[in-house]
Design an enzyme around this catalytic site. Sequence first.
Site, mmCIF file in Angstrom:
data_model
loop_
_atom_site.group_PDB
_atom_site.id
_atom_site.type_symbol
_atom_site.label_atom_id
_atom_site.label_comp_id
_atom_site.label_asym_id
_atom_site.label_seq_id
_atom_site.Cartn_x
_atom_site.Cartn_y
_atom_site.Cartn_z
ATOM 1 N N SER A 66 0.497 -1.463 0.338
ATOM 2 C CA SER A 66 -0.020 -0.356 0.431
ATOM 3 C C SER A 66 0.590 0.722 -0.209
ATOM 4 O O SER A 66 0.188 2.715 -0.374
ATOM 5 C CB SER A 66 -0.821 0.458 0.952
ATOM 6 O OG SER A 66 -0.295 -0.291 2.314
ATOM 7 N N SER A 67 2.049 0.974 0.181
ATOM 8 C CA SER A 67 3.204 2.022 0.253
ATOM 9 C C SER A 67 3.551 3.120 -1.171
ATOM 10 O O SER A 67 4.541 3.344 -1.124
ATOM 11 C CB SER A 67 4.128 1.909 1.238
ATOM 12 O OG SER A 67 3.197 2.303 2.624
ATOM 13 N N THR A 68 3.986 1.529 -1.631
ATOM 14 C CA THR A 68 4.424 2.155 -2.941
ATOM 15 C C THR A 68 3.586 1.923 -4.439
ATOM 16 O O THR A 68 3.357 1.667 -5.121
ATOM 17 C CB THR A 68 4.699 0.923 -2.957
ATOM 18 O OG1 THR A 68 4.539 -0.232 -3.142
ATOM 19 C CG2 THR A 68 6.212 1.300 -1.959
ATOM 20 N N SER A 69 2.219 1.864 -3.968
ATOM 21 C CA SER A 69 1.155 1.484 -4.916
ATOM 22 C C SER A 69 0.043 2.952 -5.325
ATOM 23 O O SER A 69 -0.736 3.391 -4.617
ATOM 24 C CB SER A 69 -0.014 -0.017 -4.667
ATOM 25 O OG SER A 69 -0.876 0.461 -6.226
ATOM 26 N N LYS A 70 1.283 4.035 -5.508
ATOM 27 C CA LYS A 70 0.201 5.507 -5.054
ATOM 28 C C LYS A 70 0.875 6.010 -6.183
ATOM 29 O O LYS A 70 1.176 5.952 -7.010
ATOM 30 C CB LYS A 70 0.904 5.845 -4.018
ATOM 31 C CG LYS A 70 0.514 5.300 -2.848
ATOM 32 C CD LYS A 70 1.886 5.881 -1.775
ATOM 33 C CE LYS A 70 1.093 5.695 0.618
ATOM 34 N NZ LYS A 70 -0.103 5.707 0.793
ATOM 35 N N CYS A 104 -2.642 11.359 1.777
ATOM 36 C CA CYS A 104 -1.419 10.119 1.741
ATOM 37 C C CYS A 104 -0.361 11.275 2.664
ATOM 38 O O CYS A 104 -0.237 12.719 1.474
ATOM 39 C CB CYS A 104 -1.072 9.940 0.438
ATOM 40 S SG CYS A 104 0.650 8.701 1.282
ATOM 41 N N ASN A 106 2.406 10.871 4.155
ATOM 42 C CA ASN A 106 3.343 11.079 3.365
ATOM 43 C C ASN A 106 4.526 11.730 2.158
ATOM 44 O O ASN A 106 4.468 12.308 1.963
ATOM 45 C CB ASN A 106 3.579 9.573 3.401
ATOM 46 C CG ASN A 106 3.809 8.667 5.010
ATOM 47 O OD1 ASN A 106 4.824 9.375 5.769
ATOM 48 N ND2 ASN A 106 3.208 7.854 5.343
ATOM 49 N N MET A 318 1.135 5.458 8.395
ATOM 50 C CA MET A 318 0.580 6.621 7.601
ATOM 51 C C MET A 318 1.230 8.224 7.804
ATOM 52 O O MET A 318 0.250 7.914 9.014
ATOM 53 C CB MET A 318 -0.638 5.994 7.701
ATOM 54 C CG MET A 318 -1.278 4.262 6.237
ATOM 55 S SD MET A 318 -0.935 3.611 7.558
ATOM 56 C CE MET A 318 -2.614 3.751 8.410
ATOM 57 N N GLY A 319 1.134 8.888 7.197
ATOM 58 C CA GLY A 319 1.204 10.080 7.679
ATOM 59 C C GLY A 319 -0.270 10.625 7.522
ATOM 60 O O GLY A 319 -0.673 12.150 8.741
#
Length: 396
Positions: A66-70, A104, A106, A318-319
């Site tokens: 989820s952190s890299t599918s943005k 997001c 971050n 998550m930020g």
Amino acid sequence: MSQIPQIRIPATYMRGGTSKGVFFHLDDLPEAARVPGEARDRLLLRVIGSPDPYQKQIDGMGGATSSTSKTVILSKSESPDHDVDYLFGQVAIDKPFVDWSGNCGNLSAAVGPFAITNGLVAAERIPHNGVATVRIWQANIDKTIVARVPITDGEVQETGDFELDGVTFPAAEVAVEFMSPADGEGAMFPTGNVVDNLEVPESVAKGGVLEATLINAGIPTIFVNAADIGYTGSELQEAINGDLQALARFELLRAHGAVRMGLIDHIDQAAGRQHTPKVAFVAPPAGYVTSSGKTVTADDVDLLVRALSMGKLHHAMMGTAAVAIGVAAAVPGTLVSRAAGGGERISVCFGHPSGTLRVGAEACQINGDWTATKAIMSRSARVLMEGWVRVPGDAL
């Protein structure tokens, strides 16, 4: 055999905080994708490499988490007193779905640097040396974010000695301020309570009732006590992400919380809203060893927090969920405040799987209702690659 040629689109691959994604200038997108709709979603899915039943995103820019599918789309702002409009798309990994329902936090740290480098901020507002203040309009949730970006010799400074748990290498610090972070979809506490008795299936909690703090701040978030669902709050990813039954229980909890928050009408609709709300569980301070082998002691933190994003335990935090944690900690009586020892506070340091993070927040009551005035945290950002992404011409 298909012989449709590929098209190429200017793009920048950036890390922001503990996330990374593909950034686009709106005007660089194919015309059909410059407006919301199916063409835009199909394009971004193909860029990232979704849907992928193998859940690897090998044929795209995504990193299968989820952190890299943005994805991020930026443009010169049409909102008064803002420099850049920021639209965030969370791309599902194994489903043909782009979720536009939240921000997001971050990647918010990377918006200012991108905006400066790509001419979206007026030149007279950028010092030759110092800090540039970038006023960001977060278009997903209609909120203002202020990023303070270091500038050296007229250019964005990306390297430095600021360390962020969850990111291996140091970089330049970017302070990010989320203004009035209570979510735009309703009251900060949508039920009117700082703690609710949330009805859930017996498979989620014994007795079918679970104490929960349901908050709209930064991003809609459901907080529960770790002990009430059989955890300590010191878990790392492998303790949960490899347990399919646990993940199913968390998804049930998320669906029932979303209904109680008024975000959906029925739990069956939760599958179509994967990015929000988030689920997090909290516990009082305790020592643990992080995913990188670093030791965190009970004295290092005010509380422990673990959060799930897109159905999996996040590797750090998550930020936007950090904003929710900070705001909830500032309101006496919430589960977050209780785990942190109670009382009034303007900042909180919490432990997450990769280490610790401090976030500041201010909250106050107006006519009996709680609201948040701002939340502040430090992140970092860096360009990883810039040029063009290529996708088959029939991706639109």
